[in-house]
Scaffold this motif. Structure first.
Motif, PDB file in Angstrom:
ATOM      1  N   TYR A 334     -10.301 -19.201 -10.154  1.00  0.00           N
ATOM      2  CA  TYR A 334      -9.967 -18.432 -11.356  1.00  0.00           C
ATOM      3  C   TYR A 334     -11.185 -18.287 -12.268  1.00  0.00           C
ATOM      4  O   TYR A 334     -11.419 -17.227 -12.847  1.00  0.00           O
ATOM      5  N   LEU A 335     -11.982 -19.349 -12.377  1.00  0.00           N
ATOM      6  CA  LEU A 335     -13.159 -19.289 -13.239  1.00  0.00           C
ATOM      7  C   LEU A 335     -14.220 -18.333 -12.697  1.00  0.00           C
ATOM      8  O   LEU A 335     -14.874 -17.624 -13.459  1.00  0.00           O
ATOM      9  N   SER A 336     -14.394 -18.324 -11.387  1.00  0.00           N
ATOM     10  CA  SER A 336     -15.476 -17.535 -10.800  1.00  0.00           C
ATOM     11  C   SER A 336     -15.041 -16.143 -10.352  1.00  0.00           C
ATOM     12  O   SER A 336     -15.858 -15.223 -10.287  1.00  0.00           O
ATOM     13  N   GLU A 337     -13.761 -15.989 -10.018  1.00  0.00           N
ATOM     14  CA  GLU A 337     -13.258 -14.705  -9.510  1.00  0.00           C
ATOM     15  C   GLU A 337     -11.912 -14.389 -10.171  1.00  0.00           C
ATOM     16  O   GLU A 337     -10.880 -14.339  -9.509  1.00  0.00           O
ATOM     17  N   GLN A 338     -11.958 -14.175 -11.479  1.00  0.00           N
ATOM     18  CA  GLN A 338     -10.725 -14.099 -12.255  1.00  0.00           C
ATOM     19  C   GLN A 338      -9.788 -12.992 -11.787  1.00  0.00           C
ATOM     20  O   GLN A 338      -8.575 -13.132 -11.849  1.00  0.00           O
ATOM     21  N   THR A 339     -10.329 -11.877 -11.336  1.00  0.00           N
ATOM     22  CA  THR A 339      -9.480 -10.738 -10.971  1.00  0.00           C
ATOM     23  C   THR A 339      -9.149 -10.705  -9.484  1.00  0.00           C
ATOM     24  O   THR A 339      -8.385  -9.842  -9.056  1.00  0.00           O
ATOM     25  N   ALA A 340      -9.701 -11.635  -8.702  1.00  0.00           N
ATOM     26  CA  ALA A 340      -9.544 -11.566  -7.254  1.00  0.00           C
ATOM     27  C   ALA A 340      -8.083 -11.652  -6.821  1.00  0.00           C
ATOM     28  O   ALA A 340      -7.625 -10.870  -5.979  1.00  0.00           O
ATOM     29  N   ALA A 341      -7.346 -12.611  -7.385  1.00  0.00           N
ATOM     30  CA  ALA A 341      -5.947 -12.795  -6.977  1.00  0.00           C
ATOM     31  C   ALA A 341      -5.116 -11.550  -7.273  1.00  0.00           C
ATOM     32  O   ALA A 341      -4.297 -11.111  -6.450  1.00  0.00           O
ATOM     33  N   VAL A 342      -5.307 -10.961  -8.447  1.00  0.00           N
ATOM     34  CA  VAL A 342      -4.542  -9.778  -8.840  1.00  0.00           C
ATOM     35  C   VAL A 342      -4.926  -8.577  -7.976  1.00  0.00           C
ATOM     36  O   VAL A 342      -4.056  -7.853  -7.471  1.00  0.00           O
ATOM     37  N   GLU A 343      -6.223  -8.356  -7.790  1.00  0.00           N
ATOM     38  CA  GLU A 343      -6.670  -7.199  -7.014  1.00  0.00           C
ATOM     39  C   GLU A 343      -6.222  -7.296  -5.558  1.00  0.00           C
ATOM     40  O   GLU A 343      -5.844  -6.297  -4.943  1.00  0.00           O
ATOM     41  N   SER A 344      -6.252  -8.502  -5.006  1.00  0.00           N
ATOM     42  CA  SER A 344      -5.816  -8.691  -3.628  1.00  0.00           C
ATOM     43  C   SER A 344      -4.322  -8.416  -3.479  1.00  0.00           C
ATOM     44  O   SER A 344      -3.895  -7.697  -2.570  1.00  0.00           O
ATOM     45  N   ALA A 345      -3.524  -8.993  -4.398  1.00  0.00           N
ATOM     46  CA  ALA A 345      -2.073  -8.786  -4.339  1.00  0.00           C
ATOM     47  C   ALA A 345      -1.718  -7.314  -4.553  1.00  0.00           C
ATOM     48  O   ALA A 345      -0.818  -6.779  -3.889  1.00  0.00           O
ATOM     49  N   ALA A 346      -2.418  -6.658  -5.463  1.00  0.00           N
ATOM     50  CA  ALA A 346      -2.143  -5.242  -5.736  1.00  0.00           C
ATOM     51  C   ALA A 346      -2.485  -4.370  -4.526  1.00  0.00           C
ATOM     52  O   ALA A 346      -1.740  -3.430  -4.194  1.00  0.00           O
ATOM     53  N   ALA A 347      -3.595  -4.674  -3.859  1.00  0.00           N
ATOM     54  CA  ALA A 347      -3.982  -3.893  -2.675  1.00  0.00           C
ATOM     55  C   ALA A 347      -2.947  -4.042  -1.565  1.00  0.00           C
ATOM     56  O   ALA A 347      -2.569  -3.049  -0.914  1.00  0.00           O
ATOM     57  N   LEU A 348      -2.472  -5.271  -1.345  1.00  0.00           N
ATOM     58  CA  LEU A 348      -1.477  -5.490  -0.296  1.00  0.00           C
ATOM     59  C   LEU A 348      -0.154  -4.820  -0.640  1.00  0.00           C
ATOM     60  O   LEU A 348       0.467  -4.174   0.211  1.00  0.00           O
ATOM     61  N   LEU A 349       0.293  -4.958  -1.889  1.00  0.00           N
ATOM     62  CA  LEU A 349       1.557  -4.329  -2.303  1.00  0.00           C
ATOM     63  C   LEU A 349       1.480  -2.818  -2.164  1.00  0.00           C
ATOM     64  O   LEU A 349       2.422  -2.171  -1.684  1.00  0.00           O
ATOM     65  N   THR A 350       0.356  -2.230  -2.564  1.00  0.00           N
ATOM     66  CA  THR A 350       0.190  -0.784  -2.475  1.00  0.00           C
ATOM     67  C   THR A 350       0.233  -0.317  -1.031  1.00  0.00           C
ATOM     68  O   THR A 350       0.906   0.669  -0.697  1.00  0.00           O
ATOM     69  N   ALA A 351      -0.492  -1.013  -0.155  1.00  0.00           N
ATOM     70  CA  ALA A 351      -0.545  -0.609   1.251  1.00  0.00           C
ATOM     71  C   ALA A 351       0.814  -0.745   1.927  1.00  0.00           C
ATOM     72  O   ALA A 351       1.257   0.151   2.660  1.00  0.00           O
ATOM     73  N   VAL A 352       1.495  -1.852   1.683  1.00  0.00           N
ATOM     74  CA  VAL A 352       2.804  -2.072   2.298  1.00  0.00           C
ATOM     75  C   VAL A 352       3.834  -1.097   1.739  1.00  0.00           C
ATOM     76  O   VAL A 352       4.637  -0.520   2.482  1.00  0.00           O
ATOM     77  N   SER A 353       3.833  -0.884   0.430  1.00  0.00           N
ATOM     78  CA  SER A 353       4.788   0.038  -0.200  1.00  0.00           C
ATOM     79  C   SER A 353       4.595   1.458   0.331  1.00  0.00           C
ATOM     80  O   SER A 353       5.576   2.187   0.570  1.00  0.00           O
ATOM     81  N   SER A 354       3.338   1.861   0.505  1.00  0.00           N
ATOM     82  CA  SER A 354       3.068   3.200   1.041  1.00  0.00           C
ATOM     83  C   SER A 354       3.633   3.348   2.451  1.00  0.00           C
ATOM     84  O   SER A 354       4.217   4.389   2.793  1.00  0.00           O
ATOM     85  N   ARG A 355       3.486   2.294   3.250  1.00  0.00           N
ATOM     86  CA  ARG A 355       4.029   2.342   4.614  1.00  0.00           C
ATOM     87  C   ARG A 355       5.555   2.366   4.602  1.00  0.00           C
ATOM     88  O   ARG A 355       6.188   3.090   5.388  1.00  0.00           O
ATOM     89  N   LEU A 356       6.177   1.635   3.720  1.00  0.00           N
ATOM     90  CA  LEU A 356       7.644   1.616   3.631  1.00  0.00           C
ATOM     91  C   LEU A 356       8.189   2.970   3.186  1.00  0.00           C
ATOM     92  O   LEU A 356       9.248   3.409   3.652  1.00  0.00           O
ATOM     93  N   GLU A 357       7.478   3.620   2.279  1.00  0.00           N
ATOM     94  CA  GLU A 357       7.949   4.913   1.781  1.00  0.00           C
ATOM     95  C   GLU A 357       7.932   5.987   2.856  1.00  0.00           C
ATOM     96  O   GLU A 357       8.638   6.991   2.747  1.00  0.00           O
ATOM     97  N   SER A 358       7.143   5.767   3.914  1.00  0.00           N
ATOM     98  CA  SER A 358       7.109   6.733   5.015  1.00  0.00           C
ATOM     99  C   SER A 358       8.279   6.541   5.978  1.00  0.00           C
ATOM    100  O   SER A 358       8.481   7.370   6.872  1.00  0.00           O
ATOM    101  N   MET A 359       9.043   5.464   5.785  1.00  0.00           N
ATOM    102  CA  MET A 359      10.183   5.162   6.653  1.00  0.00           C
ATOM    103  C   MET A 359      11.481   5.691   6.042  1.00  0.00           C
ATOM    104  O   MET A 359      11.600   5.784   4.811  1.00  0.00           O
ATOM    105  N   PRO A 360      12.453   6.052   6.865  1.00  0.00           N
ATOM    106  CA  PRO A 360      13.772   6.401   6.316  1.00  0.00           C
ATOM    107  C   PRO A 360      14.330   5.233   5.506  1.00  0.00           C
ATOM    108  O   PRO A 360      14.176   4.075   5.893  1.00  0.00           O
ATOM    109  N   ARG A 361      14.969   5.538   4.393  1.00  0.00           N
ATOM    110  CA  ARG A 361      15.427   4.484   3.493  1.00  0.00           C
ATOM    111  C   ARG A 361      16.335   3.479   4.199  1.00  0.00           C
ATOM    112  O   ARG A 361      16.261   2.271   3.933  1.00  0.00           O
ATOM    113  N   GLU A 362      17.192   3.946   5.095  1.00  0.00           N
ATOM    114  CA  GLU A 362      18.143   3.049   5.739  1.00  0.00           C
ATOM    115  C   GLU A 362      17.487   2.108   6.745  1.00  0.00           C
ATOM    116  O   GLU A 362      18.091   1.120   7.161  1.00  0.00           O
ATOM    117  N   ARG A 363      16.258   2.390   7.128  1.00  0.00           N
ATOM    118  CA  ARG A 363      15.562   1.549   8.101  1.00  0.00           C
ATOM    119  C   ARG A 363      14.592   0.578   7.439  1.00  0.00           C
ATOM    120  O   ARG A 363      14.019  -0.280   8.116  1.00  0.00           O
TER     121      ARG A 363
END
Length: 551
Positions: A334-363
């Protein structure tokens, strides 16, 4: 009077009376209870730093009075006697105050079931205090030496009245640069190199690469086993086997999917997130009933107590994905890479959410998110606000969330009148629940849980503790903490700071170790069918027995 006594008396005549008095007060306050019991070493560190900091602050009024000429020679002569008496009173008070605090410290350890006699060597406290004061004196001497050299040069160019102020500023700059550019940078470079090398080294005591195609680093995986890092490899190897799943979840079970992308796998957060999505596609993770995104701690550690309950509740029909963002322990990360945890989590959430949105809602699988400690800070930071989190995900469990989390702060700001800071209630968002024990989760309508113990120093530490009383210390105290706990300037900040160092030193269910509370949280928020109290208790005993091996 002996030579030593005369030397000590002479020493006190050059000290600040106000500083000594305030330092004694700070010393006494440092011996009072905090969130967790302290060893004699940490008690000595807290007491020593408290005395040093408060003494230096107490010196300022006297220096100001001398600089303005208010204290003349007559006043100084009287002060010599006062200082000598005050100093000797302080010497006598140190062991007396320590002994008076002994019953309270013993009671703290005994309440937790520990033998306090081996853990609190009170004589050692005085030794550590003296060591801290000596170190502080040497640092002060060094700063004064730098100041003297700078003042000697500056005073040749500008008047003395101006040179003093300029020299103070220049001394502060020199010391700051020396600490930041030399000591801190070299320390960080060294620990980063060491940790990076350790992550890449697959030790003989580590498990072999998996053969299952459902696990990262296994058959057909694009991720090499070594690139996952030490904690990533442990996470993959700890996936529950079919026998364990059948024992607690029933006979119709599936092998869970686990994906982990190490920091060495790619150079950027986006590239690692893309790798994670491709791994989920390869393993069939998007075809599972549940997809769980976990933000690990600084080293990449993922708490199995957060992941395995979801896998058991859904009979293995799950996919869990985590992405490493640092090699360092969480406080250092946290002291040396304060934004790393947030940026990493945001990148993963964005990538996964984008892939889910390409799927039919029921699947689409249910999307769950989770994290602990710095991972909780990073995971919650991936969302714009609480409403965004509830809208975009089907459930969450955040464990031991630090106070710098924007979502936690938002909940505290939006809490209902009469709702405590440690258990904020947001009326407009019943999906969000804060809890510190099983009973506070029972029957909750919440789907997104924040778990925080009242004695967890990671949750309650923040810089403002040094000068501002927090709401949680103005409100009725939780039974988990001592009823005598109260806020004091500087001292409380130092106490809770030291508490962080021992936050995980006690058993499950104390401090920063939440045991099987995440299991209960997932059970209440997901409401899995067929999981009655008996089955839940059996699984809880199983996970509780494995708890020590998860750390």
């Amino acid at each position: 009077m002996t030579r030593v006594a005369r030397a000590v008396s002479e020493f006190w005549t050059r000290r600040s009376t106000v500083g000594i008095v305030l330092a004694l007060v700070a010393y006494q306050q440092s011996l009072t209870p905090s969130l967790l019991p302290r060893s004699w070493v940490w008690q000595g560190v807290i007491s020593g730093v408290s005395v040093l900091v408060v003494y230096l602050l107490g010196c300022l009024p006297g220096r100001l009075l001398r600089a303005t000429g208010v204290l003349g020679p007559l006043h100084r002569d009287r002060l010599v006697k006062v200082r000598r008496v005050t100093g000797w009173v302080g010497v006598a008070a140190v062991p007396v105050l320590l002994l008076l605090s002994l019953p309270g410290r013993q009671a703290e350890w005994q309440t937790l079931g520990y033998d306090d006699t081996d853990r609190f060597l009170y004589a050692g406290v005085v030794v550590v205090v003296l060591g801290v004061l000596v170190a502080g004196a040497l640092l002060t001497w060094g700063c004064r030496l730098v100041y003297g050299r700078i003042f000697w040069g500056v005073s040749r160019l500008v008047p003395w009245s101006v040179g003093g102020g300029v020299s103070v500023v220049l001394t502060a700059l020199v010391v700051t640069l020396a600490v930041n550019e030399v000591a801190y940078s070299r320390f960080m470079d060294g620990i980063n190199a060491t940790r990076e090398s350790a992550d890449a080294d697959v030790g003989d005591d580590e498990p072999a690469a998996p053969t299952s195609p459902l696990l990262s680093g296994g058959e057909d995986s694009a991720l090499s086993w070594w690139s996952l890092g030490r904690e990533g490899r442990r996470f993959i190897a700890r996936a529950p086997d079919p026998a364990a799943l059948e024992r607690y979840a029933g006979t119709d079970v599936a092998d869970p999917v686990r994906v982990f992308v190490g920091r060495a796998s790619a150079d950027s957060y986006t590239a690692r997130a893309d790798l994670a999505v491709r791994e989920l596609e390869r393993t069939g993770g998007f075809d599972r009933e549940v997809l769980l995104l976990v933000t690990p701690t600084g080293t990449g550690w993922v708490n199995e107590q957060i992941v395995q309950p979801v896998e058991y509740f859904h009979a293995g029909d799950t996919a869990t994905v985590a992405m490493q963002y640092s090699h360092l322990p969480s406080p250092v990360a946290y002291l040396s890479e304060q934004t790393a945890a947030v940026e990493s989590a945001a990148a993963l959430l964005t990538a996964v959410s984008s892939r889910l949105e390409s799927m039919p809602r029921e699947r689409r699988p249910q999307l769950l998110v989770a994290g602990e400690s710095l991972g909780s800070y990073g995971g919650t930071g991936a969302f714009a606000n609480l409403d965004d989190m509830v809208r975009r995900t089907d459930g969450a469990v955040w464990v031991g969330t630090p106070p710098m989390s924007d979502l936690r702060r938002e909940a505290e700001r939006r809490r209902e009148p009469g709702s405590l800071e440690i258990r904020p209630t947001v009326a407009t968002l019943p999906e969000v629940v804060f809890a510190g024990r099983d009973t506070e989760l029972s029957g909750t309508p919440g789907t997104h849980a924040f778990l925080q113990y009242a004695d967890d120093p990671i949750v309650w530490w923040e810089p403002s503790l040094a000068w501002s009383r927090p709401d949680w210390l103005e409100e009725p105290l939780d039974p988990r903490v001592k009823s005598t706990l109260s806020w004091r300037p500087v001292t409380t900040f130092l106490q809770v700071s030291a508490d962080q160092a021992v936050g995980t030193a006690f058993g499950e269910g104390l401090g920063h170790r939440y045991g099987t509370l995440p299991l209960v949280a997932w059970h209440e928020t997901l409401d899995p069918p067929g999981w009655d109290a008996a089955r839940l208790d059996a699984l809880r005993e199983h996970l509780d027995a494995l708890a020590d091996g998860f750390h």
